[in-house]
Design a protein around this motif. Structure first.
Motif, PDB file in Angstrom:
ATOM      1  N   ILE A 196     -17.137   4.287 -26.264  1.00  0.00           N
ATOM      2  CA  ILE A 196     -17.771   2.982 -26.494  1.00  0.00           C
ATOM      3  C   ILE A 196     -17.513   2.572 -27.949  1.00  0.00           C
ATOM      4  N   SER A 197     -17.623   1.274 -28.224  1.00  0.00           N
ATOM      5  CA  SER A 197     -17.319   0.799 -29.579  1.00  0.00           C
ATOM      6  C   SER A 197     -18.399  -0.162 -30.065  1.00  0.00           C
ATOM      7  N   GLY A 198     -18.813   0.012 -31.312  1.00  0.00           N
ATOM      8  CA  GLY A 198     -19.931  -0.753 -31.858  1.00  0.00           C
ATOM      9  C   GLY A 198     -19.731  -2.258 -31.876  1.00  0.00           C
ATOM     10  N   HIS A 199     -18.538  -2.696 -32.321  1.00  0.00           N
ATOM     11  CA  HIS A 199     -18.415  -4.134 -32.595  1.00  0.00           C
ATOM     12  C   HIS A 199     -18.317  -4.994 -31.346  1.00  0.00           C
ATOM     13  N   LYS A 200     -18.299  -4.358 -30.173  1.00  0.00           N
ATOM     14  CA  LYS A 200     -18.318  -5.162 -28.936  1.00  0.00           C
ATOM     15  C   LYS A 200     -19.750  -5.360 -28.445  1.00  0.00           C
ATOM     16  N   ILE A 201     -20.701  -4.655 -29.074  1.00  0.00           N
ATOM     17  CA  ILE A 201     -22.094  -4.759 -28.602  1.00  0.00           C
ATOM     18  C   ILE A 201     -23.051  -5.131 -29.742  1.00  0.00           C
TER      19      ILE A 201
HETATM   20  N1  PLP Z   1     -10.652  -0.314 -25.377  1.00  0.00           N
HETATM   21  C1  PLP Z   1     -10.918  -1.554 -24.952  1.00  0.00           C
HETATM   22  C2  PLP Z   1     -11.065  -1.808 -23.473  1.00  0.00           C
HETATM   23  C3  PLP Z   1     -11.060  -2.602 -25.865  1.00  0.00           C
HETATM   24  O1  PLP Z   1     -11.323  -3.833 -25.445  1.00  0.00           O
HETATM   25  C4  PLP Z   1     -10.913  -2.303 -27.246  1.00  0.00           C
HETATM   26  C5  PLP Z   1     -10.972  -3.389 -28.246  1.00  0.00           C
HETATM   27  O2  PLP Z   1     -10.620  -4.511 -27.968  1.00  0.00           O
HETATM   28  C6  PLP Z   1     -10.657  -0.980 -27.637  1.00  0.00           C
HETATM   29  C7  PLP Z   1     -10.523  -0.012 -26.670  1.00  0.00           C
HETATM   30  C8  PLP Z   1     -10.489  -0.618 -29.077  1.00  0.00           C
HETATM   31  O3  PLP Z   1     -11.718  -0.649 -29.735  1.00  0.00           O
HETATM   32  P1  PLP Z   1     -11.748  -0.797 -31.338  1.00  0.00           P
HETATM   33  O4  PLP Z   1     -11.435  -2.217 -31.629  1.00  0.00           O
HETATM   34  O5  PLP Z   1     -13.146  -0.422 -31.708  1.00  0.00           O
HETATM   35  O6  PLP Z   1     -10.730   0.153 -31.865  1.00  0.00           O
END
Ligand code: PLP
Length: 390
Positions: A196-201
């Motif tokens: 999971i990634s912080g900046h999407k939430i």
């Molecule tokens: N996986 C998916 C499905 C994504 O949409 C993204 C970012 O757009 C990533 C991975 C990569 O995440 P990060 O931008 O935090 O590296």
């Protein structure tokens, strides 16, 4: 009016998140590995945040590793597994993954690994029988996303996880776009690894997590000190992690309500655009999709031109994904779905968040159809099509 409808690229940091992070820049700035009280304050809060992130996933805190971004978590999941099973030389993934997975796999091909890139049908789905057949004794890891960042198409990850586990491979799921938007519970679905990634939430950029199920073999990707129980070297991004923890709490609190609201707004946008702009199609229609995402193609116009004209009236959206914009090639996702070139070229992605209002959606509905008409007027193919319809 300014409308930000590009939330699959990144989101606004929630004010509550900023507030929670602030003291950890200027007051409790200790290194969580330090023995003194400054370190202890940071370490305590780090532990609290780990609990919060784990709670969103239905995990226990010790199964959560903090990283710097979703791409790092994806890379760490793949590399960490391949290094744990050096005798296995095969990876299974899909053609529509994020570049963090796809390009990692391409690199591994250069090192002698075999990679199966599962195709998708026009609605964006993989064939589950093909998945099962592709896994062999040599397969170390299967990496398949939960929801696609460009189209919002949701894969049946529960079935996928069961298939992968029944075939004895490790399952990594890139849930960057699904987290906070769809149910994601590691007690219900046998994921081994989840990104999971912080900046999407609504947490800041530069912080993410990798869930590693207890008992899963894993070797660290970033080799350094003993941080993250020796599974990820490097001093932790303490304020970022605190922000991620708070964002997970907010996401969980509002998930149900937001899902319904966003889906209604997205559907309203979709219906109105299809009605007002002829020769348009929704990419991924026919599949379950993320409630916030609309990927729509307007035949005979350039997606980039639509974006520029929308930008001039204050609307921020995206063509394909942020990572492929800037190139005139249609996205690898739309190509894999077999979307005809004349449509794929004119694709726009709207992705909403909890900060988008109905008024903003109405504004897009009012502004976009005349933009499409104007662009078709100056496109030779578009003009012909308009005249044929007239
Ligand atoms: N996986 C998916 C499905 C994504 O949409 C993204 C970012 O757009 C990533 C991975 C990569 O995440 P990060 O931008 O935090 O590296």
């Amino acid at each position: 009016m300014r409308v930000y409808a590009d939330n699959n690229a990144t989101t606004m940091v929630a004010p509550e998140v900023v507030e929670e992070m602030a003291p950890y820049f200027t007051e409790h700035y200790g290194n969580p590995s330090s023995m003194h009280s400054f370190g202890a304050a940071a370490e305590d809060k780090l532990g609290e945040s780990r609990e919060k992130v784990a709670a969103l996933l239905g995990a226990v805190a010790s199964e959560v590793i903090f990283t710097s971004c979703g791409s790092e978590s994806d890379n760490a999941a793949l590399r960490g597994t391949l290094e744990s099973y050096p005798e296995k030389r095969h990876i299974v993934t899909t053609r529509v993954e994020h570049p963090a997975v796809l390009n990692f796999c391409k690199r591994m091909e250069d090192s002698g690994y075999q990679v199966t890139y599962l195709p998708v049908d026009p609605s964006g789905q993989i064939d589950l029988q093909e998945l099962e057949d592709s896994i062999t004794d040599d397969t170390a890891i299967v990496s398949i996303m939960y929801a696609n960042n460009e189209t919002g198409v949701v894969f049946p990850v529960s079935r996928i996880a069961e298939i992968v586990k029944s075939q004895g491979a490790v399952f990594h799921c890139d849930a960057v776009q699904a987290a906070g938007k769809l149910p994601l519970d590691v007690r219900d679905i046998p994921f081994d690894l989840v990104t999971i990634s912080g900046h999407k939430i609504h947490a800041p950029k530069g912080v993410a997590a990798l869930y590693v199920r207890r008992g899963t073999k894993f070797r660290p990707f970033i080799i350094g000190g003993h941080q993250e129980s020796g599974r990820r070297g490097g001093t932790e991004n303490v304020p970022g992690i605190i922000g991620l923890g708070k964002a997970c709490v907010l996401a969980e609190e509002r998930a149900e309500e937001e899902r319904t609201r966003l889906m209604r707004l997205r559907d309203k946008l979709q219906k109105a655009l299809l009605a007002k702009a002829p020769d348009a199609r929704v990419n991924g229609e026919g599949s379950p999709r993320l409630p916030n995402t609309l990927n729509i193609s307007f035949r005979y116009v350039e997606g980039e031109a639509i974006l520029l004209m929308m930008n001039s009236v204050g609307i921020a959206a995206s063509s394909g994904s942020a990572c492929t914009s800037g190139s005139l090639e249609p996205s690898h996702v739309l190509r894999a779905m077999g979307i005809p070139f004349t449509y794929a070229q004119g694709s726009v992605r709207f992705s909403l968040s909890r900060y988008n209002s109905e008024e903003e959606v109405n504004y897009i509905i009012g502004q976009l159809p005349p933009i499409i008409r104007r662009l078709r007027e100056i496109s030779p193919f578009g003009r012909e099509a308009e005249h044929a319809r007239a």
